[in-house]
Design a protein around this motif. Structure first.
Motif, PDB file in Angstrom:
ATOM      1  N   SER A 164     -10.152  -1.995  12.603  1.00  0.00           N
ATOM      2  CA  SER A 164      -9.571  -1.988  11.260  1.00  0.00           C
ATOM      3  C   SER A 164      -8.393  -2.956  11.183  1.00  0.00           C
ATOM      4  CB  SER A 164      -9.145  -0.571  10.892  1.00  0.00           C
ATOM      5  OG  SER A 164      -8.184  -0.608   9.874  1.00  0.00           O
ATOM      6  N   GLY A 202      -6.154   2.866   2.579  1.00  0.00           N
ATOM      7  CA  GLY A 202      -7.083   2.701   1.458  1.00  0.00           C
ATOM      8  C   GLY A 202      -7.656   4.008   0.930  1.00  0.00           C
ATOM      9  N   GLY A 216      -7.371  -6.591   9.107  1.00  0.00           N
ATOM     10  CA  GLY A 216      -6.226  -6.544   8.219  1.00  0.00           C
ATOM     11  C   GLY A 216      -6.053  -5.211   7.497  1.00  0.00           C
ATOM     12  N   ASP A 270       0.831  -1.217   0.000  1.00  0.00           N
ATOM     13  CA  ASP A 270       0.000   0.000   0.000  1.00  0.00           C
ATOM     14  C   ASP A 270       0.863   1.264   0.000  1.00  0.00           C
ATOM     15  OD1 ASP A 270      -2.309  -1.376  -0.113  1.00  0.00           O
ATOM     16  OD2 ASP A 270      -2.956  -0.998   1.943  1.00  0.00           O
ATOM     17  N   ALA A 309      -6.711   7.056   1.504  1.00  0.00           N
ATOM     18  CA  ALA A 309      -5.680   8.013   1.071  1.00  0.00           C
ATOM     19  C   ALA A 309      -5.317   7.718  -0.386  1.00  0.00           C
ATOM     20  CB  ALA A 309      -4.446   7.909   1.967  1.00  0.00           C
ATOM     21  N   VAL A 323     -11.286   5.146  12.148  1.00  0.00           N
ATOM     22  CA  VAL A 323     -12.224   5.520  13.204  1.00  0.00           C
ATOM     23  C   VAL A 323     -11.999   4.612  14.399  1.00  0.00           C
ATOM     24  CG1 VAL A 323     -14.642   5.678  13.832  1.00  0.00           C
ATOM     25  CG2 VAL A 323     -13.909   6.346  11.538  1.00  0.00           C
ATOM     26  N   ASP A 350     -23.813   2.188   1.812  1.00  0.00           N
ATOM     27  CA  ASP A 350     -24.112   1.080   2.729  1.00  0.00           C
ATOM     28  C   ASP A 350     -25.118   1.536   3.776  1.00  0.00           C
ATOM     29  OD1 ASP A 350     -22.834   1.848   5.383  1.00  0.00           O
ATOM     30  OD2 ASP A 350     -21.078   2.030   4.077  1.00  0.00           O
ATOM     31  N   THR A 359      -4.933  -1.325   6.684  1.00  0.00           N
ATOM     32  CA  THR A 359      -3.729  -0.532   6.946  1.00  0.00           C
ATOM     33  C   THR A 359      -4.068   0.937   7.170  1.00  0.00           C
ATOM     34  OG1 THR A 359      -3.426  -0.056   4.604  1.00  0.00           O
ATOM     35  CG2 THR A 359      -2.343  -2.014   5.463  1.00  0.00           C
ATOM     36  N   GLU A 416     -15.057  -2.638  -0.616  1.00  0.00           N
ATOM     37  CA  GLU A 416     -14.518  -3.443   0.481  1.00  0.00           C
ATOM     38  C   GLU A 416     -14.807  -2.765   1.829  1.00  0.00           C
ATOM     39  OE1 GLU A 416     -10.321  -3.440   1.126  1.00  0.00           O
ATOM     40  OE2 GLU A 416     -10.311  -5.526   1.785  1.00  0.00           O
ATOM     41  N   ASN A 417     -14.584  -1.468   1.898  1.00  0.00           N
ATOM     42  CA  ASN A 417     -14.885  -0.736   3.135  1.00  0.00           C
ATOM     43  C   ASN A 417     -16.356  -0.865   3.493  1.00  0.00           C
ATOM     44  OD1 ASN A 417     -12.315   0.172   3.512  1.00  0.00           O
ATOM     45  ND2 ASN A 417     -12.691   2.280   2.867  1.00  0.00           N
ATOM     46  N   ALA A 418     -17.214  -0.705   2.475  1.00  0.00           N
ATOM     47  CA  ALA A 418     -18.657  -0.751   2.738  1.00  0.00           C
ATOM     48  C   ALA A 418     -19.048  -2.119   3.297  1.00  0.00           C
ATOM     49  CB  ALA A 418     -19.427  -0.447   1.450  1.00  0.00           C
TER      50      ALA A 418
HETATM   51  N1  ATP Z   1     -18.358   2.490   4.679  1.00  0.00           N
HETATM   52  C1  ATP Z   1     -17.791   2.796   5.849  1.00  0.00           C
HETATM   53  N2  ATP Z   1     -18.529   2.796   6.999  1.00  0.00           N
HETATM   54  C2  ATP Z   1     -17.956   3.099   8.185  1.00  0.00           C
HETATM   55  N3  ATP Z   1     -16.657   3.432   8.344  1.00  0.00           N
HETATM   56  C3  ATP Z   1     -15.870   3.465   7.257  1.00  0.00           C
HETATM   57  C4  ATP Z   1     -16.389   3.157   5.953  1.00  0.00           C
HETATM   58  N4  ATP Z   1     -15.387   3.279   5.055  1.00  0.00           N
HETATM   59  C5  ATP Z   1     -14.296   3.646   5.774  1.00  0.00           C
HETATM   60  N5  ATP Z   1     -14.581   3.742   7.087  1.00  0.00           N
HETATM   61  C6  ATP Z   1     -13.640   4.153   8.149  1.00  0.00           C
HETATM   62  O1  ATP Z   1     -12.565   4.824   7.543  1.00  0.00           O
HETATM   63  C7  ATP Z   1     -11.323   4.258   7.930  1.00  0.00           C
HETATM   64  C8  ATP Z   1     -10.299   4.437   6.836  1.00  0.00           C
HETATM   65  O2  ATP Z   1     -10.611   3.632   5.716  1.00  0.00           O
HETATM   66  P1  ATP Z   1      -9.420   3.134   4.774  1.00  0.00           P
HETATM   67  O3  ATP Z   1     -10.011   2.392   3.643  1.00  0.00           O
HETATM   68  O4  ATP Z   1      -8.556   4.299   4.489  1.00  0.00           O
HETATM   69  O5  ATP Z   1      -8.581   2.170   5.714  1.00  0.00           O
HETATM   70  P2  ATP Z   1      -8.845   0.646   6.158  1.00  0.00           P
HETATM   71  O6  ATP Z   1     -10.046   0.105   5.472  1.00  0.00           O
HETATM   72  O7  ATP Z   1      -8.820   0.638   7.648  1.00  0.00           O
HETATM   73  O8  ATP Z   1      -7.564  -0.073   5.636  1.00  0.00           O
HETATM   74  P3  ATP Z   1      -7.273  -0.588   4.128  1.00  0.00           P
HETATM   75  O9  ATP Z   1      -8.209   0.116   3.208  1.00  0.00           O
HETATM   76  O10 ATP Z   1      -5.847  -0.229   3.909  1.00  0.00           O
HETATM   77  O11 ATP Z   1      -7.508  -2.049   4.169  1.00  0.00           O
HETATM   78  C9  ATP Z   1     -11.654   2.817   8.275  1.00  0.00           C
HETATM   79  O12 ATP Z   1     -10.727   2.285   9.191  1.00  0.00           O
HETATM   80  C10 ATP Z   1     -13.030   2.953   8.895  1.00  0.00           C
HETATM   81  O13 ATP Z   1     -12.908   3.310  10.255  1.00  0.00           O
END
Ligand code: ATP
Ligand code: MG
Length: 351
Positions: free
Chosen positions: A308, A317, A312, A177, A319, A303, A283, A314, A247-249
Motif C-alpha cells: 500500500s 481511504g 502511495g 486525508d 475509513a 492488508v 474487481d 495512507t 481506485e482501490n479496485a
Molecule cells: N479491492 C481491493 N482488493 C484487495 N484489497 C483491498 C481492496 N480495497 C482495499 N483493499 C485493502 O484494504 C486496505 C485499506 O484500503 P484503504 O483504501 O483504506 O487504504 P489505501 O488504499 O492503502 O490508502 P489510501 O486509500 O489512503 O490511498 C488496502 O491497503 C488494501 O490492503
C-alpha cells in the motif's frame, strides 16, 4: 426517604449495585447487577459473585474500617470481559432493613467503552506519528546527502530531489486525508441536504480514474440502472467515496483486468428500511482474506502495508468512505473471496 423510593432509585441507576452485609453476603442487587452477575444474587457470598481480589479487599476495608474505596478491575460480566470501575461505600447500621447490622454498597460501572476510546486515541496518535516519521526521516537523510556527498553531482542531485518530492507529496497526502477524515467525522451527524444525481457522481469518479485504469490495463465498466438517480447527499463527498473504491479496485484488484461499477435500485432495503440505491464496485483481483474484512475500515489498516505504501496509500481511504457513507445514512458492506476478487457495496437511501 421511604424504603421503596430508595429501592426504586437504585433499581433505576445504570450501574450494577450490590448491597453486602457484614457477613460478606449479598443482601440485595439491582437489575443491572443481576444481568451482569446472575439472577439469584441475594444470599450468595460476595466472593462467589465477584472473584476480583482488589474489589474484595476494598469491600473488606469498607466493612472492617468503614473506609470507602475505588478500584479499577477487569472482570467477566454477562459473558464478556469488561473494564470495571468499582466504588465501595460503607453503610451504617439500620441504613437498610435488609442489613440491620450495616454493611457496604458496591457499585460497578462498565467503563470498557471509555477505556477503548482512550486506547484508540493513543493508537491513533502513535500511528500518525509513525506514518509521518517515515517520509520525514527519508527527507532529512537526503538533505544531508545533498549537503555532503552529492553536493557536486548533478545527476545524483536530480535523483534525490525527485525522491524527496515523492516523500513530501506522501506527507501532504497524509495530512490532507487526516483533515478530510476529521472534517467528515465532525459533521457526521449533519445529514447533507442537497439533491445529487448518483449517475453523474459515478461518471465523474470513473472519468477521473480512467488514466490510472489504462496505465494498469484495467477496463472500467459502468453498468446497471441508467438515467437520473437522485440521492440526498454531498456531491464532493460522494465522489470521494466512489473514487476511493474504484481506485482501490484498480490498485489491489487490477490483476483481474476489469473493474465493474454496478448500480441498481432496490424497492425495499431492509437495513435502510426503505427504497435504496445500491452501488457495487467489483474487481476480479486476488481478493481479501476473511480475517481482514472487519478491520479494513479502521484507520491505517492495510492488508499489505508495504505494498500500500509503495503505491502511495495512507490506509485512510476506507475509513473516510465509511464515515461519509454513515453521514449519508447509508451502509458500506465488503464481500471478498481470496483468489476470486472483492465487492464493495454502498447502499444509499433513495429519494
Ligand atoms: N479491492 C481491493 N482488493 C484487495 N484489497 C483491498 C481492496 N480495497 C482495499 N483493499 C485493502 O484494504 C486496505 C485499506 O484500503 P484503504 O483504501 O483504506 O487504504 P489505501 O488504499 O492503502 O490508502 P489510501 O486509500 O489512503 O490511498 C488496502 O491497503 C488494501 O490492503
Ligand atoms: Mg484506498
Amino acid at each position: 426517604m421511604p424504603e421503596t423510593l430508595t429501592t426504586a432509585l437504585l433499581d433505576a441507576l445504570p450501574f450494577a449495585i450490590l448491597l453486602v452485609n457484614r457477613m460478606e453476603k449479598v443482601a440485595w442487587a439491582n437489575p443491572v447487577a443481576r444481568s451482569m452477575f446472575g439472577p439469584d444474587l441475594p444470599g450468595r457470598p460476595f466472593v462467589t459473585v465477584l472473584r476480583q481480589p482488589s474489589i474484595g479487599e476494598a469491600l473488606e476495608a469498607a466493612l472492617a474500617q468503614g473506609a470507602p474505596g475505588q478500584v479499577r478491575a477487569r472482570l467477566t460480566a454477562g459473558g464478556r470481559e469488561i473494564a470495571a470501575l468499582a466504588t465501595v461505600a460503607p453503610l451504617p447500621q439500620d441504613a437498610d432493613l435488609r442489613m440491620p447490622e450495616g454493611g457496604a454498597m458496591v457499585v460497578i460501572e462498565d467503563v470498557t467503552a471509555v477505556e477503548d476510546a482512550e486506547a484508540m486515541r493513543r493508537d491513533f496518535v502513535a500511528n500518525v506519528s509513525h506514518e509521518l516519521r517515515t517520509p520525514l526521516t527519508a527527507l532529512m537523510g537526503f538533505i544531508e546527502t545533498l549537503r555532503g556527498a552529492a553536493r557536486d553531482d548533478p545527476a545524483a542531485r536530480d535523483r534525490f530531489l525527485s525522491i524527496m518530492e515523492r516523500e513530501a507529496a506522501r506527507m501532504n497526502r497524509l495530512v490532507g486525508d487526516l483533515l478530510s477524515l476529521s472534517r467528515v467525522e465532525a459533521e457526521e451527524r449533519r445529514r447533507p441536504t442537497a439533491e445529487v444525481d448518483l449517475t453523474a457522481v459515478l461518471k465523474g469518479a470513473v472519468q477521473t480514474l480512467q488514466p490510472a485504469a489504462e496505465a494498469q490495463k484495467v477496463a472500467l465498466i459502468r453498468e446497471g440502472a441508467e438515467g437520473r438517480l437522485p440521492v440526498q447527499g454531498d456531491p464532493d463527498q460522494l465522489t470521494q467515496v466512489f473514487a476511493n473504491l474504484v481506485e482501490n479496485a484498480i490498485k489491489y484488484g487490477g490483476a483481474g483486468g476489469e473493474v465493474r461499477i454496478n448500480v441498481s435500485r432496490i424497492a425495499h432495503e431492509p437495513v435502510l428500511r426503505g427504497a435504496a440505491l445500491k452501488v457495487e464496485v467489483i474487481d476480479r483481483g486476488e481478493g481479501i482474506e476473511e480475517i481482514h474484512l472487519p478491520r479494513l475500515t479502521e484507520r491505517f489498516y492495510r492488508v499489505d502495508t508495504h505494498r500500500s505504501r509503495e503505491q502511495g496509500g495512507t490506509g485512510l481511504g476506507l475509513a473516510i468512505v465509511k464515515h461519509i457513507v454513515a453521514r449519508h445514512r447509508g451502509r458500506l458492506k465488503i464481500e471478498s473471496e481470496k483468489g476470486k476478487g472483492s465487492r464493495f457495496i454502498v447502499l444509499l437511501p433513495a429519494i
